[in-house]
Write an enzyme that holds these catalytic residues in place. Sequence first.
Site, short mmCIF file in Angstrom:
data_model
loop_
_atom_site.label_atom_id
_atom_site.label_comp_id
_atom_site.label_asym_id
_atom_site.label_seq_id
_atom_site.Cartn_x
_atom_site.Cartn_y
_atom_site.Cartn_z
N SER A 160 74.40 19.19 20.77
CA SER A 160 75.58 18.61 21.12
C SER A 160 76.75 19.41 21.36
O SER A 160 76.71 20.74 20.72
CB SER A 160 76.04 17.59 20.05
OG SER A 160 77.39 17.00 20.14
N TYR A 174 77.20 14.66 11.34
CA TYR A 174 76.72 14.49 12.62
C TYR A 174 76.96 16.17 13.26
O TYR A 174 75.77 16.82 13.83
CB TYR A 174 77.36 13.58 13.83
CG TYR A 174 76.92 13.76 15.06
CD1 TYR A 174 75.41 13.03 15.27
CD2 TYR A 174 77.46 14.15 16.12
CE1 TYR A 174 74.95 12.98 16.66
CE2 TYR A 174 76.89 14.30 17.45
CZ TYR A 174 75.79 13.86 17.67
OH TYR A 174 75.07 13.80 18.72
N1 LIG Z 1 75.50 9.90 23.59
C1 LIG Z 1 76.37 11.12 23.57
O1 LIG Z 1 77.31 11.20 23.58
C2 LIG Z 1 75.56 12.34 23.04
C3 LIG Z 1 76.21 13.38 23.10
C4 LIG Z 1 75.74 14.65 22.77
C5 LIG Z 1 74.29 14.84 22.16
N2 LIG Z 1 73.50 13.36 21.97
C6 LIG Z 1 72.39 13.55 21.65
O2 LIG Z 1 71.42 13.14 22.65
C7 LIG Z 1 70.37 12.52 21.90
C8 LIG Z 1 69.96 10.99 22.43
O3 LIG Z 1 71.07 10.23 22.49
P1 LIG Z 1 71.55 9.22 23.36
O4 LIG Z 1 73.15 9.37 23.71
O5 LIG Z 1 70.43 8.96 24.23
O6 LIG Z 1 71.80 7.88 22.32
P2 LIG Z 1 70.49 6.74 22.12
O7 LIG Z 1 70.25 5.82 23.29
O8 LIG Z 1 71.04 6.01 20.88
O9 LIG Z 1 69.32 7.72 21.86
C9 LIG Z 1 68.73 8.03 20.40
C10 LIG Z 1 67.55 7.55 20.26
O10 LIG Z 1 67.03 8.36 19.13
C11 LIG Z 1 66.11 7.42 18.59
N3 LIG Z 1 65.94 7.35 17.18
C12 LIG Z 1 66.89 7.40 15.96
N4 LIG Z 1 66.48 7.58 14.90
C13 LIG Z 1 65.05 7.95 15.16
C14 LIG Z 1 64.07 8.38 14.35
N5 LIG Z 1 64.21 8.44 12.95
N6 LIG Z 1 62.66 8.68 14.92
C15 LIG Z 1 62.65 8.46 16.34
N7 LIG Z 1 63.73 8.21 16.90
C16 LIG Z 1 64.86 7.91 16.43
C17 LIG Z 1 66.84 5.78 18.71
O11 LIG Z 1 65.86 5.07 18.47
P3 LIG Z 1 66.18 3.54 18.15
O12 LIG Z 1 66.59 2.90 19.30
O13 LIG Z 1 65.06 2.98 17.14
O14 LIG Z 1 67.61 3.71 16.95
C18 LIG Z 1 67.12 6.17 20.41
O15 LIG Z 1 66.17 5.87 21.07
C19 LIG Z 1 70.61 12.44 20.49
O16 LIG Z 1 70.08 13.74 19.85
C20 LIG Z 1 72.18 12.63 20.47
O17 LIG Z 1 72.52 13.13 19.41
C21 LIG Z 1 74.28 12.15 22.59
#
Ligand SMILES: NC(=O)c1ccc[n+]([C@@H]2O[C@H](COP(=O)([O-])OP(=O)(O)OC[C@H]3O[C@@H](n4cnc5c(N)ncnc54)[C@H](OP(=O)(O)O)[C@@H]3O)[C@@H](O)[C@H]2O)c1
Length: 270
Positions: A142, A155
Site C-alpha cells: 500500500s 494497517y
Molecule cells: N482499497 C484500498 O484503498 C487499498 C489501497 C492499498 C492497498 N490495498 C490492498 O489491496 C488488497 C485488496 O484490497 P481491496 O481494496 O480489493 O479490498 P477488499 O475488496 O476488501 O479485498 C480484500 C480481500 O481480502 C480477503 N481476505 C480478508 N481476510 C482474508 C483471509 N484471512 N484469508 C483470505 N482472504 C482474506 C477479503 O475476503 P472477505 O470478503 O472474505 O473479507 C477480500 O476478498 C489488500 O491487500 C489491501 O490492503 C487496498
Amino acid sequence: MPRFDNHRVLITGAGAGIGQLMAEKFAARGAEVIVTARRIAAAREVADHITNAGGNAHAYTLDVSKIASIAKFRDQLHEERGPISILVNNAGVVHGGEFEQVDLQQHLDTFKVNAEGLMACSHVFMADLLAADRAHLVNIASASAFIGLPYGSTYAASKWAVVGFSESLRLELAERGERHVKVTTVCPSYIATGMFKGVKTPLFSPMLTPDRVADSILRGVAKGEAFVIEPPMARSVELLKGVLPRRLWDQVARRTGVSTSMYSWKGKQG
Ligand SMILES: NC(=O)c1ccc[n+]([C@@H]2O[C@H](COP(=O)([O-])OP(=O)(O)OC[C@H]3O[C@@H](n4cnc5c(N)ncnc54)[C@H](OP(=O)(O)O)[C@@H]3O)[C@@H](O)[C@H]2O)c1
C-alpha cells in the site's frame, strides 16, 4: 495488454475487490487462474463468471490467517491442478480508528492476514516458483507503506512489513541467481473497493478505480517491475521524506490531508 498464456496464477482474497478484477484480467489474457477466498461461495462466483466468459478458473477456499492450512492447500492443488508460476498475495484487512479504541485482537488479525499470511503463502509456494521456467511473486502492499497513517497504525505497520519483506526477497533471489523469479511490490493509495469507505482522500491523490490499479499491476508484472505505485504522484513521497526535515514533512502530511485521511474511515461495515 500483455499475455499470460502457460501461467497458472494463484490469487489470495480473490472473492472481491482488486483480487477479483486481477483474476478476471489474468484469465482474459490466457492464464489459468486459481481463485481463492475465505468463503468458497465467493471464490466460486468469481471462477464461474470467468469460466462463463471463456476463461480457465478454479475456485478454492483459503484463509491465509490459518497458517497451517496453506501447506495442506498446496498439496491439494498439486494433486488436482499442478504447481503455480505466479502468486498474487492480495488478501488484506483494515481496522481503522483511534489506536486504543480498536480491539487488540483486530490489530493482531491485521498483522496476521496482511503480513504473516502473505509471508507464509510466499514461503509455501516458493518451491513452485523456483521450479517454474518463468515465475512471479506479486505482493500487494500500500502507499501507506511509505508514510505514517494515523487511525490506521497497525494497517500501515503491516504494509511496511510487506515492503521490507518483498524488497529483501527480490534482492535475495537476484543475489542467488534465481533471476527467473521476479518480485513485484504493489503500493497503491486509496482504491474504491469499499475497504476504505469513508476516508477523505488527500490532495493530489484522488480515489483510484479498481480497474486502473488492476491494469497497472498486470502491466508491472509483464515488465517485471520491482514496484507498482499508484498514483504516480505517490512516488514523490519517499523523495520528499528523504530531503525534508521531519518537522516540515509532518506539516506537508497534515496540510495535504494524508495524516487526517483515515479519521472518517468507516470501511465495508460502515
Ligand atoms: N482499497 C484500498 O484503498 C487499498 C489501497 C492499498 C492497498 N490495498 C490492498 O489491496 C488488497 C485488496 O484490497 P481491496 O481494496 O480489493 O479490498 P477488499 O475488496 O476488501 O479485498 C480484500 C480481500 O481480502 C480477503 N481476505 C480478508 N481476510 C482474508 C483471509 N484471512 N484469508 C483470505 N482472504 C482474506 C477479503 O475476503 P472477505 O470478503 O472474505 O473479507 C477480500 O476478498 C489488500 O491487500 C489491501 O490492503 C487496498
